[in-house]
Structure formats: C-alpha cells, structure tokens
Design an enzyme around this catalytic site. Structure first.
Site, PDB file in Angstrom:
ATOM      1  CB  CYS A   1      28.377 -23.086  22.465  1.00 34.56           C
ATOM      2  SG  CYS A   1      29.466 -22.269  21.298  1.00 34.56           S
TER       3      CYS A   1
ATOM      4  CB  CYS B   1      24.774 -19.654  16.101  1.00 35.87           C
ATOM      5  SG  CYS B   1      25.555 -18.528  17.284  1.00 35.87           S
TER       6      CYS B   1
END
Ligand code: DGL
Length: 276
Positions: free
Chosen positions: A70, A183
């Site tokens: 992440c 992302c």
C-alpha cells in the site's frame, strides 16, 4: 519463509500475485484491512494506528518479513513502523516515479495515487530527487479504490470517472507517455487506461520492484520467468491459496468458500491484465 503482505483492501492482492509468480515456494499471510478501507482519504495518525495493529498481528503469525502493499500506508507509516519493529524487515512501496522519468523520452509522466499519497512529503521528496525537469503531474484517483473494493471492473462509469479526473490536468492526455500506478488498487483497471491513453503509453506499478527488493532482503532467488500460461497460473494461485496463502479480512480468517472465490477472481483479473 513466511511473508506477511498487507493493504487497506484488495489492492495488495496485485502484490501477492506478483510474489506468487516470482517467489512461488514461500508461505504468505495476506491481510486486507477491509474494515478501514479506504486509507487514502484518512488522516495519517489513523492510518499509522491501523498499520501498527496489523504489524502486531503479523508478528503473532511469526512472519519473517512484512510487505506494506500500500503506497498510502507506506507514505505515512514506514519510518514509524521501522523504528518500532527494528528486528523485522519491512518492505514499503512508493510510486515508481524513478523508472517512469527514465522511460519518458520527451513526453510527460502522470502519477496517479490516493489523495494521501499525493499530499504527503514522501512523494514530494522523491519527485525533488528524480524529477529534475518537472515532467511529472499528479492526479488523485480515490474512486478507483471504491470501484475495486466492489470488484466492479467493467462498469462504464470507470472510464467516465477517469475522463472527469483527467480534465483538470495541465497537459493534454496525448502528452503522457508513462503513467505511474501509484496505488495498488489501480492495477485492476489497465483495460480502461488503454482506452484513454495513446497506444504506446506505458503503465508502470511498483509490484515487480517490490518483490525483487523483498527477495534481496530475504536472500531468496526469484524464478527466472513466468512460465505458466494465463489460465494455469490463475488456477495455480488458487491451488496455492489453500496451502501457501492464508487470507484475512481485518484479522478474521477467510475460510468460507464464497469469500475465497473473491480472491480466485481477483487473481484471474490480475492475470488477464498482467501484460497490458
Ligand atoms: N492500495 C492503497 C495504496 O496503494 C490505498 C487504497 C486506499 O485504501 O485508499 O495506496
């Protein structure tokens, strides 16, 4: 070795998918923090708290290393986690700006990420170091996380959203030859990006680099090439799921067949878009 991989949600499956391709003999704990997704719209302190709780979970599971799959959690929590968990290798992720700038030729680079990643200093420090000619433009795409979490990968609304967000860019879409997927949730939408950008635009994510780094840190040897064909690989991912990967939704084991099917579909989708 036992490797912990976590994300706010299903984006991190794209990192796990890469790991299963390149390090197929290891054991994985995959943690999707679905109770708290999206991280990308939350405050840094809150995200640090979630990441800290996940680290403790991983330590209890006896992992040899943790991959923060992440970009958002990495940007706000990695120094704090490394300070607190000194004895455990922690591999973070950041948008692949460095290779993007090298690849761009005379064109521009578009960095798509969550609002938190775009706001935080970590990305700006990186840009200052590698984007010396100011060729990168930043674009937040928070709703892609929502589409991904609903496993909604083919809704026409996705392309509409991409177009709406890009309308605010300072340059026409045709000027971007490299797009950084900053992302991990964004990997699922490569077919939609293909419809929007020029044919020769490259899309790069940090997954391959992250797994190379993980292998380096743990002294593991990467498999040379992806030998299996698409379908076989997806089936293999599911087969190894049972033996090699344990899935958790915010700490709760995923054992239900219907829920495990979600991961099977995600691996299939990732396999489909792997070479886009
Ligand atoms: N997948 C995460 C990332 O790479 C963040 C998604 C979210 O929870 O907003 O940044």
């Amino acid at each position: 070795m036992k490797i912990g991989i976590f994300d706010s949600g299903i984006g991190g499956v794209s990192v796990l998918h890469e790991a299963l391709h390149r390090l197929p003999n290891e054991e994985y704990i995959f943690y999707a923090d679905v109770d708290h997704v999206p991280y990308g719209k939350k405050e840094p302190e809150e995200i640090q708290g979630f990441a800290d709780a996940i680290m403790q979970f991983m330590i209890q599971k006896g992992v040899d290393a943790v991959v923060i799959a992440c970009n958002t959690a990495t940007s706000v929590a990695v120094p704090f986690l490394r300070e607190k968990y000194k004895n455990l290798p922690i591999i973070g992720m950041e948008p692949a700006v460095k290779p993007a700038v090298k690849m761009r030729g005379k064109d521009r680079v578009l960095v798509m990420a969550t609002p938190v990643t775009i706001r935080e200093n970590k990305l700006h420090d990186l840009l200052q170091k590698v984007d010396t000619e100011h060729s990168c433009d930043l674009l937040p795409m928070p709703e892609l996380v929502t589409f991904a979490e609903k496993e909604n990968f083919s809704d026409p609304a996705i392309l509409d959203y991409l177009k709406k967000q890009s309308a605010s860019l300072p340059h026409p879409i045709s000027e971007y030859s490299v797009v950084v997927l900053g992302c991990t949730h964004f990997n699922y939408f490569k077919p939609q990006y293909r419809q929007m950008f020029s044919e020769d635009t490259s899309f790069i994510d940090g997954n391959a680099g992250t797994i190379r780094h993980l292998a380096d840190v743990l002294g593991l040897k990467l498999t040379d090439e992806v030998k299996a064909v698409r379908k076989e690989t997806s089936q293999a991912c599911v087969a190894v799921n049972e033996e090699k990967v344990s899935y958790y939704f915010s700490g709760r084991p995923v054992e239900d067949e219907k829920e495990l099917q979600i991961f099977k579909h995600l691996h299939e989708r990732l396999e489909e878009v792997r070479s886009f």
